[in-house]
Scaffold this motif. Structure first.
Motif, PDB file in Angstrom:
ATOM      1  N   PHE A 139       0.827  -1.203   0.000  1.00 37.64           N
ATOM      2  CA  PHE A 139       0.000   0.000   0.000  1.00 37.64           C
ATOM      3  C   PHE A 139       0.865   1.259   0.000  1.00 37.64           C
ATOM      4  CE2 PHE A 139      -3.095   2.997   2.023  1.00 37.64           C
ATOM      5  CZ  PHE A 139      -4.069   2.920   1.047  1.00 37.64           C
ATOM      6  N   LEU A 140       1.611   1.483   1.084  1.00 40.32           N
ATOM      7  CA  LEU A 140       2.472   2.649   1.195  1.00 40.32           C
ATOM      8  C   LEU A 140       3.816   2.253   1.786  1.00 40.32           C
ATOM      9  CD1 LEU A 140      -0.044   5.274   2.658  1.00 40.32           C
ATOM     10  CD2 LEU A 140       1.038   5.428   0.411  1.00 40.32           C
ATOM     11  N   SER A 141       4.880   2.897   1.366  1.00 38.81           N
ATOM     12  CA  SER A 141       6.185   2.706   1.975  1.00 38.81           C
ATOM     13  C   SER A 141       6.842   4.070   2.135  1.00 38.81           C
ATOM     14  CB  SER A 141       7.059   1.784   1.124  1.00 38.81           C
ATOM     15  OG  SER A 141       7.218   2.298  -0.181  1.00 38.81           O
ATOM     16  N   PHE A 142       7.644   4.206   3.194  1.00 38.99           N
ATOM     17  CA  PHE A 142       8.265   5.491   3.494  1.00 38.99           C
ATOM     18  C   PHE A 142       9.639   5.585   2.860  1.00 38.99           C
ATOM     19  CE2 PHE A 142      10.415   8.589   6.335  1.00 38.99           C
ATOM     20  CZ  PHE A 142       9.529   9.651   6.158  1.00 38.99           C
ATOM     21  N   ASP A 143       9.889   6.679   2.141  1.00 42.53           N
ATOM     22  CA  ASP A 143      11.168   6.937   1.505  1.00 42.53           C
ATOM     23  C   ASP A 143      11.960   7.897   2.385  1.00 42.53           C
ATOM     24  OD1 ASP A 143      13.304   7.918  -0.068  1.00 42.53           O
ATOM     25  OD2 ASP A 143      12.197   7.520  -1.917  1.00 42.53           O
ATOM     26  N   LEU A 144      13.020   7.395   3.011  1.00 48.21           N
ATOM     27  CA  LEU A 144      13.797   8.218   3.940  1.00 48.21           C
ATOM     28  C   LEU A 144      14.493   9.380   3.241  1.00 48.21           C
ATOM     29  CD1 LEU A 144      15.366   5.626   6.383  1.00 48.21           C
ATOM     30  CD2 LEU A 144      14.182   7.720   7.044  1.00 48.21           C
ATOM     31  N   LYS A 145      14.919   9.187   2.007  1.00 50.01           N
ATOM     32  CA  LYS A 145      15.664  10.236   1.312  1.00 50.01           C
ATOM     33  C   LYS A 145      14.790  11.443   1.027  1.00 50.01           C
ATOM     34  CE  LYS A 145      19.015   7.148  -0.882  1.00 50.01           C
ATOM     35  NZ  LYS A 145      19.570   6.653  -2.173  1.00 50.01           N
ATOM     36  N   THR A 146      13.560  11.212   0.612  1.00 51.03           N
ATOM     37  CA  THR A 146      12.667  12.323   0.266  1.00 51.03           C
ATOM     38  C   THR A 146      11.725  12.691   1.404  1.00 51.03           C
ATOM     39  OG1 THR A 146      11.017  10.812  -0.669  1.00 51.03           O
ATOM     40  CG2 THR A 146      12.737  11.616  -2.148  1.00 51.03           C
ATOM     41  N   GLU A 147      11.729  11.881   2.483  1.00 48.32           N
ATOM     42  CA  GLU A 147      10.804  12.077   3.601  1.00 48.32           C
ATOM     43  C   GLU A 147       9.361  12.146   3.105  1.00 48.32           C
ATOM     44  OE1 GLU A 147      11.808  14.893   6.692  1.00 48.32           O
ATOM     45  OE2 GLU A 147      13.881  14.971   5.977  1.00 48.32           O
ATOM     46  N   SER A 148       9.031  11.201   2.258  1.00 48.99           N
ATOM     47  CA  SER A 148       7.678  11.139   1.714  1.00 48.99           C
ATOM     48  C   SER A 148       7.269   9.681   1.538  1.00 48.99           C
ATOM     49  CB  SER A 148       7.607  11.861   0.366  1.00 48.99           C
ATOM     50  OG  SER A 148       8.451  11.223  -0.582  1.00 48.99           O
ATOM     51  N   TRP A 149       5.996   9.470   1.267  1.00 49.81           N
ATOM     52  CA  TRP A 149       5.464   8.117   1.115  1.00 49.81           C
ATOM     53  C   TRP A 149       5.338   7.751  -0.354  1.00 49.81           C
ATOM     54  CZ3 TRP A 149       4.726   5.037   5.335  1.00 49.81           C
ATOM     55  CH2 TRP A 149       4.792   5.681   6.578  1.00 49.81           C
ATOM     56  N   THR A 150       5.574   6.503  -0.665  1.00 54.13           N
ATOM     57  CA  THR A 150       5.439   5.991  -2.019  1.00 54.13           C
ATOM     58  C   THR A 150       4.190   5.125  -2.086  1.00 54.13           C
ATOM     59  OG1 THR A 150       7.836   5.972  -2.361  1.00 54.13           O
ATOM     60  CG2 THR A 150       6.502   4.605  -3.829  1.00 54.13           C
ATOM     61  N   ALA A 151       3.294   5.469  -2.987  1.00 52.50           N
ATOM     62  CA  ALA A 151       2.042   4.726  -3.136  1.00 52.50           C
ATOM     63  C   ALA A 151       2.264   3.542  -4.067  1.00 52.50           C
ATOM     64  CB  ALA A 151       0.952   5.638  -3.684  1.00 52.50           C
ATOM     65  N   ALA A 152       1.779   2.377  -3.659  1.00 49.68           N
ATOM     66  CA  ALA A 152       1.939   1.175  -4.476  1.00 49.68           C
ATOM     67  C   ALA A 152       0.884   1.084  -5.567  1.00 49.68           C
ATOM     68  CB  ALA A 152       1.872  -0.075  -3.593  1.00 49.68           C
ATOM     69  N   ASN A 153      -0.191   1.841  -5.429  1.00 48.55           N
ATOM     70  CA  ASN A 153      -1.250   1.823  -6.437  1.00 48.55           C
ATOM     71  C   ASN A 153      -2.052   3.122  -6.344  1.00 48.55           C
ATOM     72  OD1 ASN A 153      -3.228   1.427  -4.242  1.00 48.55           O
ATOM     73  ND2 ASN A 153      -2.431  -0.682  -4.194  1.00 48.55           N
ATOM     74  N   GLN A 154      -2.967   3.307  -7.277  1.00 47.42           N
ATOM     75  CA  GLN A 154      -3.762   4.534  -7.297  1.00 47.42           C
ATOM     76  C   GLN A 154      -4.625   4.662  -6.056  1.00 47.42           C
ATOM     77  OE1 GLN A 154      -5.904   4.427 -11.031  1.00 47.42           O
ATOM     78  NE2 GLN A 154      -4.234   5.450 -12.130  1.00 47.42           N
ATOM     79  N   PHE A 155      -5.049   3.529  -5.515  1.00 51.61           N
ATOM     80  CA  PHE A 155      -5.891   3.532  -4.326  1.00 51.61           C
ATOM     81  C   PHE A 155      -5.173   4.167  -3.141  1.00 51.61           C
ATOM     82  CE2 PHE A 155      -8.124   0.920  -0.929  1.00 51.61           C
ATOM     83  CZ  PHE A 155      -9.311   1.640  -1.016  1.00 51.61           C
ATOM     84  N   ALA A 156      -3.839   4.018  -3.103  1.00 56.91           N
ATOM     85  CA  ALA A 156      -3.053   4.543  -1.979  1.00 56.91           C
ATOM     86  C   ALA A 156      -2.710   6.025  -2.135  1.00 56.91           C
ATOM     87  CB  ALA A 156      -1.763   3.741  -1.843  1.00 56.91           C
ATOM     88  N   GLU A 157      -2.940   6.586  -3.307  1.00 63.43           N
ATOM     89  CA  GLU A 157      -2.559   7.971  -3.562  1.00 63.43           C
ATOM     90  C   GLU A 157      -3.251   8.950  -2.617  1.00 63.43           C
ATOM     91  OE1 GLU A 157      -0.361   9.383  -5.468  1.00 63.43           O
ATOM     92  OE2 GLU A 157       0.367   7.622  -6.556  1.00 63.43           O
ATOM     93  N   ILE A 158      -4.489   8.668  -2.264  1.00 64.81           N
ATOM     94  CA  ILE A 158      -5.238   9.581  -1.379  1.00 64.81           C
ATOM     95  C   ILE A 158      -4.530   9.709  -0.039  1.00 64.81           C
ATOM     96  CG2 ILE A 158      -7.447  10.025  -0.237  1.00 64.81           C
ATOM     97  CD1 ILE A 158      -8.792   8.348  -2.419  1.00 64.81           C
ATOM     98  N   MET A 159      -4.175   8.555   0.555  1.00 67.55           N
ATOM     99  CA  MET A 159      -3.505   8.569   1.854  1.00 67.55           C
ATOM    100  C   MET A 159      -2.102   9.166   1.736  1.00 67.55           C
ATOM    101  SD  MET A 159      -4.180   7.734   5.009  1.00 67.55           S
ATOM    102  CE  MET A 159      -5.368   6.387   5.010  1.00 67.55           C
ATOM    103  N   LYS A 160      -1.415   8.884   0.643  1.00 68.87           N
ATOM    104  CA  LYS A 160      -0.080   9.444   0.428  1.00 68.87           C
ATOM    105  C   LYS A 160      -0.122  10.972   0.490  1.00 68.87           C
ATOM    106  CE  LYS A 160       3.042  10.523  -3.360  1.00 68.87           C
ATOM    107  NZ  LYS A 160       4.227  10.805  -2.527  1.00 68.87           N
ATOM    108  N   HIS A 161      -1.052  11.578  -0.216  1.00 67.72           N
ATOM    109  CA  HIS A 161      -1.116  13.036  -0.245  1.00 67.72           C
ATOM    110  C   HIS A 161      -1.444  13.607   1.137  1.00 67.72           C
ATOM    111  CE1 HIS A 161      -0.411  13.243  -4.476  1.00 67.72           C
ATOM    112  NE2 HIS A 161      -1.533  12.598  -4.799  1.00 67.72           N
TER     113      HIS A 161
END
Length: 349
Positions: A139-161
């Motif tokens: 679903f989501l994974s945290f990217d330490l370099k950018t300090e942001s979340w990576t969405a695994a699919n379009q469904f996860a984009e809402i939570m990522k933002h």
């Protein structure tokens, strides 16, 4: 999710496997949709060995290794129980809000979170990770370099933002993964070094259901889990007719694995041997294939090895949780360890 505070405290656990590599895994699962089992579970593992456990039925954080009881006192477990209760309330509350966000008011929703770190004691390199699974999928994974979340699919984009717009939230995750988890991991590796850095050789058995079935070489009771088990013929490793199983945890903190060999018709069994190799131990454990040494169940009650003996533990929910994690990754064609080694873009009863 608002769990950084919990993770800062729960980050104590250990991973001592072979000479220099250590890792910490903190797992959250809920709500767990199995009747008569807890709806929420927390597991803390080191090298895939269950160290501490909490669930919504017992509502107590408890040790799963005897040596832990010697290095921390009763007040410690009481304080961690309070933290676990808070995590349960927060985790379940966030799931309910997510259900509203995605308009999923009916049916079962299972969320799996795994976070922690890996530490190379020799190089000093530390890698933190956090991965969220949703109904058995990435679903989501945290990217330490950018300090942001990576969405695994379009469904996860809402939570990522939503999460990426909360800068303090992501800064808290970065601090946990870069500072808090490694600090606790290093301290507790030192506390439990004698236990975590030990090596234990296995007992090895040859098993066969019937005379036409594959011969299974089963090694159990070894530690750490950096081990290999294979068949040789005339001193050479063979792959044809061989099926190797995964390394699995035993309830005492050791491990087990097996490798099957389908013997050719009229095979000369004396030419075959099963070889076990353990990291940090120079000499192999060699078991020659002798017919009189093979345990069979022809005409007898199926032996206990038919069931995965290592996961038949006193507390069934511990196993269910660990198996749930393993199934999650097998579904994706990957092992929990392989995903950890690629920084978990990843979760692992």
């Amino acid at each position: 999710m608002k769990i950084q505070m919990f993770l800062c405290f729960l980050g104590l656990s250990f991973h001592g496997a072979a000479a220099v590599s250590h890792s910490l895994k903190i797992l959250f699962i809920g709500p767990f949709p199995v009747q008569n089992l807890p709806g929420f579970i927390i597991l803390v593992l080191v090298d895939d060995v269950l160290m501490t456990y909490y669930d919504s039925n017992i509502t107590t954080m408890v040790p799963r290794q005897d040596w832990l009881k010697e290095v921390v006192d009763e007040e410690f477990w009481k304080s961690y129980t309070k933290i676990s209760l808070y995590a349960q309330q927060t985790f379940i509350g966030d799931i309910e809000r997510a259900k509203q966000l995605y308009n999923q008011t009916e049916g079962v929703l299972v969320v799996q979170l795994m976070c922690g770190c890996e530490w190379d004691e020799e190089t000093g390199e530390v890698k933190g990770y956090s991965q969220l699974g949703y109904d058995g999928e990435d679903f989501l994974s945290f990217d330490l370099k950018t300090e942001s979340w990576t969405a695994a699919n379009q469904f996860a984009e809402i939570m990522k933002h939503q999460w990426d717009n909360n800068k303090p939230f992501n800064a808290g995750w970065k601090n946990d993964l870069d500072e808090i988890f490694p600090k606790w991991l290093k301290e507790f590796v030192n506390l439990g070094r004698r236990f975590l850095m030990r090596t234990v050789l296995p007992s090895v058995s040859l098993l066969q259901k019937s005379s036409s079935s594959p011969v299974s070489c089963h090694a159990t009771g070894f530690y750490p889990d950096r081990a290999d088990l294979f068949w040789r013929r005339d001193g050479e490793e063979i792959h044809e007719g061989v099926k190797k199983g995964q390394i699995l945890p035993n309830n005492d903190g050791t491990f087990q694995m097996s490798v099957d060999l389908q013997l050719p018709p009229e095979a000369e069994t004396h030419r075959y041997e099963c070889v076990f190799q353990l990291s940090g131990v120079k000499e192999d454990v060699i078991t020659e294939l002798e017919k009189e040494q093979i345990n069979t169940n022809e005409g007898l009650k199926p032996p206990s090895w038919k069931i995965i003996t290592g996961v038949v533990v006193a507390v069934v929910v511990d196993v269910v949780a660990v198996v749930a994690i393993i199934v999650y990754y097998r579904k994706k064609g990957q092992s929990p360890r392989s995903r950890t080694e690629v920084e978990l873009t990843q979760m692992s009863a």
